[in-house]
Design a protein around this motif. Structure first.
Motif, PDB file in Angstrom:
ATOM      1  N   GLY A 131       0.816  -1.204   0.000  1.00  0.00           N
ATOM      2  CA  GLY A 131       0.000   0.000   0.000  1.00  0.00           C
ATOM      3  C   GLY A 131       0.845   1.246   0.000  1.00  0.00           C
ATOM      4  N   LEU A 132       0.216   2.371  -0.217  1.00  0.00           N
ATOM      5  CA  LEU A 132       0.893   3.659  -0.286  1.00  0.00           C
ATOM      6  C   LEU A 132       1.216   4.128   1.130  1.00  0.00           C
ATOM      7  CD1 LEU A 132       1.780   6.029  -2.124  1.00  0.00           C
ATOM      8  CD2 LEU A 132      -0.486   7.038  -1.719  1.00  0.00           C
ATOM      9  N   PRO A 133       2.532   4.321   1.453  1.00  0.00           N
ATOM     10  CA  PRO A 133       2.911   4.776   2.806  1.00  0.00           C
ATOM     11  C   PRO A 133       2.334   6.152   3.091  1.00  0.00           C
ATOM     12  CG  PRO A 133       4.817   3.925   1.608  1.00  0.00           C
ATOM     13  CD  PRO A 133       3.720   4.055   0.631  1.00  0.00           C
ATOM     14  N   GLU A 134       2.177   6.427   4.400  1.00  0.00           N
ATOM     15  CA  GLU A 134       1.647   7.735   4.785  1.00  0.00           C
ATOM     16  C   GLU A 134       2.730   8.797   4.826  1.00  0.00           C
ATOM     17  OE1 GLU A 134      -0.397   7.358   8.442  1.00  0.00           O
ATOM     18  OE2 GLU A 134      -1.941   5.987   7.651  1.00  0.00           O
ATOM     19  N   ASP A 135       3.949   8.383   5.145  1.00  0.00           N
ATOM     20  CA  ASP A 135       5.060   9.336   5.211  1.00  0.00           C
ATOM     21  C   ASP A 135       5.407   9.817   3.804  1.00  0.00           C
ATOM     22  OD1 ASP A 135       7.362  10.582   6.815  1.00  0.00           O
ATOM     23  OD2 ASP A 135       8.411   9.478   5.196  1.00  0.00           O
ATOM     24  N   MET A 136       5.572  11.123   3.635  1.00  0.00           N
ATOM     25  CA  MET A 136       5.804  11.705   2.323  1.00  0.00           C
ATOM     26  C   MET A 136       7.107  11.214   1.708  1.00  0.00           C
ATOM     27  SD  MET A 136       3.199  13.422   1.644  1.00  0.00           S
ATOM     28  CE  MET A 136       3.818  14.262   0.208  1.00  0.00           C
ATOM     29  N   ILE A 137       8.157  11.070   2.542  1.00  0.00           N
ATOM     30  CA  ILE A 137       9.442  10.599   2.005  1.00  0.00           C
ATOM     31  C   ILE A 137       9.301   9.155   1.555  1.00  0.00           C
ATOM     32  CG2 ILE A 137      11.834  10.111   2.591  1.00  0.00           C
ATOM     33  CD1 ILE A 137      11.747  12.466   4.525  1.00  0.00           C
ATOM     34  N   GLU A 138       8.583   8.353   2.385  1.00  0.00           N
ATOM     35  CA  GLU A 138       8.383   6.957   2.004  1.00  0.00           C
ATOM     36  C   GLU A 138       7.497   6.847   0.764  1.00  0.00           C
ATOM     37  OE1 GLU A 138       9.745   4.211   3.176  1.00  0.00           O
ATOM     38  OE2 GLU A 138      10.987   5.477   4.484  1.00  0.00           O
ATOM     39  N   GLN A 139       6.528   7.763   0.634  1.00  0.00           N
ATOM     40  CA  GLN A 139       5.680   7.768  -0.564  1.00  0.00           C
ATOM     41  C   GLN A 139       6.521   7.999  -1.815  1.00  0.00           C
ATOM     42  OE1 GLN A 139       2.351  10.435  -0.561  1.00  0.00           O
ATOM     43  NE2 GLN A 139       1.407   9.514   1.292  1.00  0.00           N
ATOM     44  N   THR A 140       7.472   8.954  -1.681  1.00  0.00           N
ATOM     45  CA  THR A 140       8.325   9.251  -2.845  1.00  0.00           C
ATOM     46  C   THR A 140       9.158   8.039  -3.203  1.00  0.00           C
ATOM     47  OG1 THR A 140       8.393  11.581  -2.204  1.00  0.00           O
ATOM     48  CG2 THR A 140      10.077  10.812  -3.739  1.00  0.00           C
ATOM     49  N   ARG A 141       9.744   7.411  -2.192  1.00  0.00           N
ATOM     50  CA  ARG A 141      10.550   6.219  -2.468  1.00  0.00           C
ATOM     51  C   ARG A 141       9.687   5.090  -3.051  1.00  0.00           C
ATOM     52  NH1 ARG A 141      14.106   5.958   3.173  1.00  0.00           N
ATOM     53  NH2 ARG A 141      15.444   7.777   2.706  1.00  0.00           N
ATOM     54  N   TRP A 142       8.473   4.956  -2.493  1.00  0.00           N
ATOM     55  CA  TRP A 142       7.561   3.898  -2.964  1.00  0.00           C
ATOM     56  C   TRP A 142       7.206   4.104  -4.444  1.00  0.00           C
ATOM     57  CZ3 TRP A 142       2.493   3.559  -4.711  1.00  0.00           C
ATOM     58  CH2 TRP A 142       1.891   2.299  -4.642  1.00  0.00           C
ATOM     59  N   LYS A 143       6.850   5.368  -4.803  1.00  0.00           N
ATOM     60  CA  LYS A 143       6.494   5.670  -6.196  1.00  0.00           C
ATOM     61  C   LYS A 143       7.680   5.470  -7.120  1.00  0.00           C
ATOM     62  CE  LYS A 143       2.879   9.082  -5.271  1.00  0.00           C
ATOM     63  NZ  LYS A 143       2.461  10.499  -5.456  1.00  0.00           N
ATOM     64  N   THR A 144       8.875   5.929  -6.632  1.00  0.00           N
ATOM     65  CA  THR A 144      10.069   5.791  -7.476  1.00  0.00           C
ATOM     66  C   THR A 144      10.363   4.329  -7.735  1.00  0.00           C
ATOM     67  OG1 THR A 144      10.968   7.846  -6.551  1.00  0.00           O
ATOM     68  CG2 THR A 144      12.501   6.349  -7.648  1.00  0.00           C
ATOM     69  N   SER A 145      10.272   3.508  -6.681  1.00  0.00           N
ATOM     70  CA  SER A 145      10.531   2.082  -6.832  1.00  0.00           C
ATOM     71  C   SER A 145       9.490   1.438  -7.752  1.00  0.00           C
ATOM     72  CB  SER A 145      10.516   1.404  -5.452  1.00  0.00           C
ATOM     73  OG  SER A 145      10.705   0.016  -5.574  1.00  0.00           O
ATOM     74  N   LEU A 146       8.210   1.851  -7.597  1.00  0.00           N
ATOM     75  CA  LEU A 146       7.132   1.258  -8.407  1.00  0.00           C
ATOM     76  C   LEU A 146       7.339   1.545  -9.894  1.00  0.00           C
ATOM     77  CD1 LEU A 146       4.310  -0.125  -8.549  1.00  0.00           C
ATOM     78  CD2 LEU A 146       3.321   2.174  -8.297  1.00  0.00           C
ATOM     79  N   PHE A 147       7.541   2.811 -10.215  1.00  0.00           N
ATOM     80  CA  PHE A 147       7.635   3.161 -11.639  1.00  0.00           C
ATOM     81  C   PHE A 147       8.995   2.812 -12.228  1.00  0.00           C
ATOM     82  CE2 PHE A 147       4.142   5.974 -10.217  1.00  0.00           C
ATOM     83  CZ  PHE A 147       3.156   5.448 -11.047  1.00  0.00           C
ATOM     84  N   GLN A 148      10.008   2.611 -11.322  1.00  0.00           N
ATOM     85  CA  GLN A 148      11.282   2.096 -11.811  1.00  0.00           C
ATOM     86  C   GLN A 148      11.099   0.685 -12.346  1.00  0.00           C
ATOM     87  OE1 GLN A 148      14.170   3.652 -12.159  1.00  0.00           O
ATOM     88  NE2 GLN A 148      15.163   1.819 -12.989  1.00  0.00           N
ATOM     89  N   GLN A 149      10.230  -0.102 -11.677  1.00  0.00           N
ATOM     90  CA  GLN A 149       9.940  -1.449 -12.155  1.00  0.00           C
ATOM     91  C   GLN A 149       9.266  -1.403 -13.539  1.00  0.00           C
ATOM     92  OE1 GLN A 149      10.828  -4.364 -10.769  1.00  0.00           O
ATOM     93  NE2 GLN A 149      11.944  -3.169  -9.211  1.00  0.00           N
TER      94      GLN A 149
END
Length: 595
Positions: free
Chosen positions: A89-107
């Motif tokens: 799921g999408l993390p609540e922390d903004m920094i973690e959200q950025t890392r999560w999105k970057t990792s997702l779209f990097q895939q």
């Protein structure tokens, strides 16, 4: 005026030959040109249909490969890394959200390179179960895919891919593409590692990507429509995204003629199961007709040239044929006026030359005889003139008519040939010095010949019907008994009626006599004139009108041959027609000759 010109035309053999040549040449050319024109149109239509089917097949194959490539790209959602990220799921922390999105779209980026996807991805959006939109590039404003019908309908497909659009997105920044429209490849994200709902995937591709891909095919007058009749592709970029109203008239697989935008067009369509789109081809009638019109014009041009050449040749040939005949005609008029000292130059040895030689011999003999008569005593003048006429061999007339018949056959003038032949046979029958009492069948033949000549003259204005029992055909009657009555029927009954005329000859036997009836459906005889004719026939006197001298002549001859009890009677109704009835002795009874 018109009748006078038609009469002058019909009286000219040169005009008839010229007209016959023109008809023989023009009619085949018109038929050939029409057949070639219609055949070329049909052939062009079939070739257009086949070419368009091939184009749509190539178009379908290209789009199939393109969407197969996009479908492979969308399968990135089933990789282990993306499934893990989505299940977290999408993390609540903004920094973690950025890392999560970057990792997702990097895939997604790695998958794009690994699968060798051909298309250019405009944007990738993950729609979470709660409707949150996670975009690879934050391009859209005020957009919510979760409540769109195309998105909810796709989720119901349980993971199958659907192509939606075109859509006009609202951007944060001005779009760089020539068209603001995109279409989307949509599918539900199935959870392969757990049971939680993961949402859906929306892959946006600019319509210009399809435009660039199909531009290399050089397609003309081709449209791609979605299920809502919106234009997905057109060679005119400004039409993309617009609704095409005529699209509702065209089925999934259609081929035929339609009126599109006020223009007649040959329309073809094909349906793509992959995208749900229709490919529509439009070919104006003018473009299909262009080749046909060119071939038609070439054919008519060649035909017109051939016609001019043929008419020049026909004019030359017809003049060579008719010039000596015209000269002969002019000389005959002088002979008719009493000038017998005339000779023509014989320029050929054909039938016309033979006719000219016969004319020269005739005029020479006539001139000699007339000169001899004028030198003889006045008291013997009339007798010698009668002797002169009796010495004119009727075979000259037969030979002349036979020569005209031969010329007409050679020059392919069948009507002239037929008239000459019929006229020759009529003269042989009339002038022959044989029996004056002939079988009825011979008299009927003379009537048929006469009627055939008149039918040619009057352009089949009337018809002849003969109904005589077989047993009466050998009944013997005086020669030229029926023909004068038929002639009266034509000239005084049928000539001026507006419709088709009919003459019927019927024969029957009663207990005490033989009856022949000649009937017509002409204008009839006025009552006063009919009463005068009937009274004078009963009194054996000539009618007061010279038009009916033939009736009195036939009546007198019948009475002389059969007796006073035999003869003719006339019945007529104005506007209905006239019937002339012959009362003759029964077959086998001896005729009574009255001195």
């Amino acid at each position: 005026m018109i009748r006078a010109r038609l009469s002058a035309f019909n009286n000219s053999l040169h005009n008839k030959l010229f007209f016959s040549y023109a008809v023989v040449i023009v009619i085949p050319l018109l038929i050939l040109g029409g057949i070639l024109y219609m055949t070329t149109i049909g052939l062009t239509q079939r070739q257009t249909q086949e070419n368009r089917l091939l184009e749509m097949k190539v178009l379908s194959q290209n789009l199939q490969e393109y969407f197969n490539s996009l479908e492979l790209y969308s399968r990135a959602i089933y990789t282990g890394e993306i499934q893990q990220l989505l299940n977290r799921g999408l993390p609540e922390d903004m920094i973690e959200q950025t890392r999560w999105k970057t990792s997702l779209f990097q895939q997604f980026a790695e998958w794009y390179g690994y699968m060798g996807v051909k298309g250019e991805i405009h944007n990738v959006t993950i729609v979470m179960p709660d409707g949150t939109m996670i975009q690879r590039d934050p391009l859209y404003i005020d957009e919510s895919f979760a409540d769109q019908s195309w998105y909810t309908q796709t989720l119901a497909l349980q993971g199958e891919v659907r192509v939606a659009g075109p859509f006009k997105r609202s951007y944060y920044l001005p779009p760089s593409a020539a068209s603001p429209y995109t279409f989307s490849l949509v599918r539900k994200i199935n959870n392969t590692t757990g049971s939680a709902a993961l949402g859906g995937l929306v892959v946006d591709v600019s319509v210009m990507d399809i435009y660039r891909m199909l531009g290399g095919l050089e397609l003309k007058d081709v449209l791609i429509l979605n299920a809502d009749n919106e234009i997905v592709y057109s060679s005119a970029v400004e039409q993309i995204g617009q609704r095409w109203e005529d699209g509702s008239k065209i089925g999934a697989n259609f081929s035929g003629w339609m009126d599109i935008g006020g223009e007649r067009m040959f329309v073809g369509s094909a349906y793509s199961d992959v995208t749900g789109w229709r490919f529509v081809t439009l070919d104006p009638l003018s473009s299909i007709q262009s080749n046909s019109i060119r071939y038609r014009d070439i054919t008519f041009g060649i035909g017109a040239f051939a016609l001019v050449v043929a008419l020049v040749i026909s004019t030359f040939v017809s003049r060579r044929i008719t010039r000596p005949l015209r000269s002969l005609q002019q000389k005959m008029k002088k002979v008719q006026a009493g000038d017998f000292n005339i000779q023509l130059d014989v320029a050929s040895s054909d039938e016309v030359g033979q006719l000219t030689r016969s004319f020269n011999r005739m005029t020479e003999e006539i001139h000699t005889l007339v000169h001899h008569v004028y030198k003889s005593e006045l008291a013997r003048k009339e007798a010698q003139l009668k002797a002169l006429h009796s010495q004119i061999n009727p075979h000259f007339l037969y030979n002349t008519l036979d020569s005209m018949n031969a010329i007409a056959v050679i020059e392919e003038v069948p009507l002239l040939s037929r008239m000459a032949k019929m006229l020759s046979e009529m003269f042989r029958y009339s002038i022959s010095s044989g029996e004056q009492i002939v079988p009825l069948r011979e008299e009927l033949k003379q009537v048929v010949r006469y009627v055939e000549i008149q039918q040619i003259r009057y352009d089949d204005k009337f018809s002849l019907v003969v109904n005589i029992p077989e047993g009466l055909l050998d009944y013997r009657i005086p020669k030229l008994t029926l023909q004068p009555i038929v002639e009266n029927a034509i000239y005084h009954g049928l000539e001026m009626i507006p419709g088709e005329g009919r003459i019927s000859i019927v024969g029957r036997e009663t207990d005490d006599c033989t009856i022949l009836e000649v009937s017509d459906n002409g204008k009839g005889i006025p009552p006063e004139e009919l009463a005068d004719i009937q009274g004078r026939l009963r009194q054996r006197g000539a009618p007061s009108s010279v038009e009916h001298i033939g009736l009195a002549n036939v009546q007198e001859r019948l009475e002389l041959h059969y007796g006073a009890d035999c003869g003719i009677s006339v019945v007529s109704e104005p506007g209905q027609g006239t019937t002339v009835a012959y009362r003759l002795p029964r077959a086998g009874a001896s005729s009574v000759a009255v001195p």
